[in-house]
Design a protein around this motif. Structure first.
Motif, PDB file in Angstrom:
ATOM      1  N   GLU A   1      20.071  77.995  63.995  1.00 18.43           N
ATOM      2  CA  GLU A   1      19.099  77.034  64.490  1.00 18.43           C
ATOM      3  C   GLU A   1      18.115  76.639  63.385  1.00 18.43           C
ATOM      4  O   GLU A   1      17.735  75.482  63.285  1.00 18.43           O
ATOM      5  CB  GLU A   1      18.357  77.606  65.690  1.00 18.43           C
ATOM      6  N   ALA A   2      17.739  77.603  62.571  1.00 17.08           N
ATOM      7  CA  ALA A   2      16.835  77.303  61.461  1.00 17.08           C
ATOM      8  C   ALA A   2      17.508  76.340  60.496  1.00 17.08           C
ATOM      9  O   ALA A   2      16.872  75.397  60.002  1.00 17.08           O
ATOM     10  CB  ALA A   2      16.425  78.592  60.752  1.00 17.08           C
TER      11      ALA A   2
ATOM     12  N   GLN B   1      15.307  63.558  58.599  1.00 16.72           N
ATOM     13  CA  GLN B   1      14.151  62.735  58.935  1.00 16.72           C
ATOM     14  C   GLN B   1      13.437  62.285  57.663  1.00 16.72           C
ATOM     15  O   GLN B   1      13.007  61.136  57.549  1.00 16.72           O
ATOM     16  CB  GLN B   1      13.210  63.505  59.851  1.00 16.72           C
TER      17      GLN B   1
ATOM     18  N   LYS C   1      17.722  68.744  60.093  1.00 21.35           N
ATOM     19  CA  LYS C   1      17.065  67.647  60.813  1.00 21.35           C
ATOM     20  C   LYS C   1      15.842  67.167  60.033  1.00 21.35           C
ATOM     21  O   LYS C   1      15.619  65.970  59.909  1.00 21.35           O
ATOM     22  CB  LYS C   1      16.662  68.098  62.214  1.00 21.35           C
ATOM     23  N   ASN C   2      15.040  68.129  59.546  1.00 22.96           N
ATOM     24  CA  ASN C   2      13.852  67.766  58.778  1.00 22.96           C
ATOM     25  C   ASN C   2      14.246  66.988  57.533  1.00 22.96           C
ATOM     26  O   ASN C   2      13.617  65.985  57.193  1.00 22.96           O
ATOM     27  CB  ASN C   2      13.052  69.013  58.400  1.00 22.96           C
TER      28      ASN C   2
ATOM     29  N   SER D   1      17.580  72.964  62.097  1.00 23.42           N
ATOM     30  CA  SER D   1      16.228  72.417  62.041  1.00 23.42           C
ATOM     31  C   SER D   1      15.910  71.924  60.628  1.00 23.42           C
ATOM     32  O   SER D   1      15.337  70.851  60.454  1.00 23.42           O
ATOM     33  CB  SER D   1      15.223  73.485  62.482  1.00 23.42           C
ATOM     34  N   GLU D   2      16.293  72.717  59.646  1.00 23.83           N
ATOM     35  CA  GLU D   2      16.068  72.340  58.253  1.00 23.83           C
ATOM     36  C   GLU D   2      16.821  71.049  57.928  1.00 23.83           C
ATOM     37  O   GLU D   2      16.286  70.143  57.294  1.00 23.83           O
ATOM     38  CB  GLU D   2      16.546  73.480  57.350  1.00 23.83           C
TER      39      GLU D   2
ATOM     40  N   GLU E   1      25.524  70.499  64.458  1.00 26.16           N
ATOM     41  CA  GLU E   1      25.043  70.545  65.841  1.00 26.16           C
ATOM     42  C   GLU E   1      26.199  70.783  66.803  1.00 26.16           C
ATOM     43  O   GLU E   1      26.072  71.550  67.751  1.00 26.16           O
ATOM     44  CB  GLU E   1      24.323  69.242  66.196  1.00 26.16           C
TER      45      GLU E   1
END
Length: 169
Positions: free
Chosen positions: A2-3, A13, A9-10, A6-7, A92
């Motif tokens: 998940e990290a 973005q 995704k960041n 998330s990384e 994902e």
């Protein structure tokens, strides 16, 4: 996992923001290019009337070259952004499949635990029932033993009396 997602995704973005800024810059440069072309067209008209056309077209050609390089750079960034999006999408999906597998495994283990608890409860009930039966049998045997000892004692008393009576006779 998940990290990492998330990384990613960041990062996506961040790159998306960069891409949007590049697109805005491209739009500004395109607008500037249109202005420059208009200016160039006007300059060409004026140059036709004047004698030195080479001096004005060189800066415009440099600007055109810069704009083309910038557009190519934007395409490269778009390709990278697309690759990153695909990578994040695959991660994902992989993460989703892993979560589903883990949920299924947890559900199976929970069901197995429930079955074991039912089995333990059944065994405990049977053990309790057997213990009660054993106590009842033990009490019955104890009563029978006491009765037998009492009868044995009576037998010994009668036997002793019998011997005593024989002696007297």
């Amino acid at each position: 996992m998940e990290a990492h997602v998330s990384e990613m995704k960041n990062e996506l973005q961040s790159r998306d923001g960069l891409w949007r800024r590049i697109q805005l810059e491209c739009q500004k440069l395109y607008a500037e290019l249109l202005k420059i072309k208009e200016y160039k067209d006007m300059q060409e008209i004026q140059i036709k009337h004047q004698s030195s056309p080479v001096q004005l077209t060189e800066p415009l050609e440099n600007k055109n070259t810069e704009l083309l390089l910038f557009a190519e750079s934007g395409e490269h960034h778009e390709e990278q952004l697309s690759k990153i999006r695909n990578h994040v999408y695959r991660k994902e999906q992989s993460h989703g499949f892993e979560q589903e597998r883990m949920k299924t495994e947890i559900s199976d283990l929970t069901e197995e635990l429930h079955q074991k608890e039912i089995t333990i409860a059944t065994i405990m009930e049977k053990a309790s029932l057997l213990e009660r039966q054993l106590k009842m049998e033990l009490e019955t045997k104890q009563k029978l033993l006491t009765k037998q000892q009492l009868l044995e004692f009576h037998y010994q008393v009668i036997k002793f009396e019998n011997i005593h009576l024989k002696e007297m006779v």
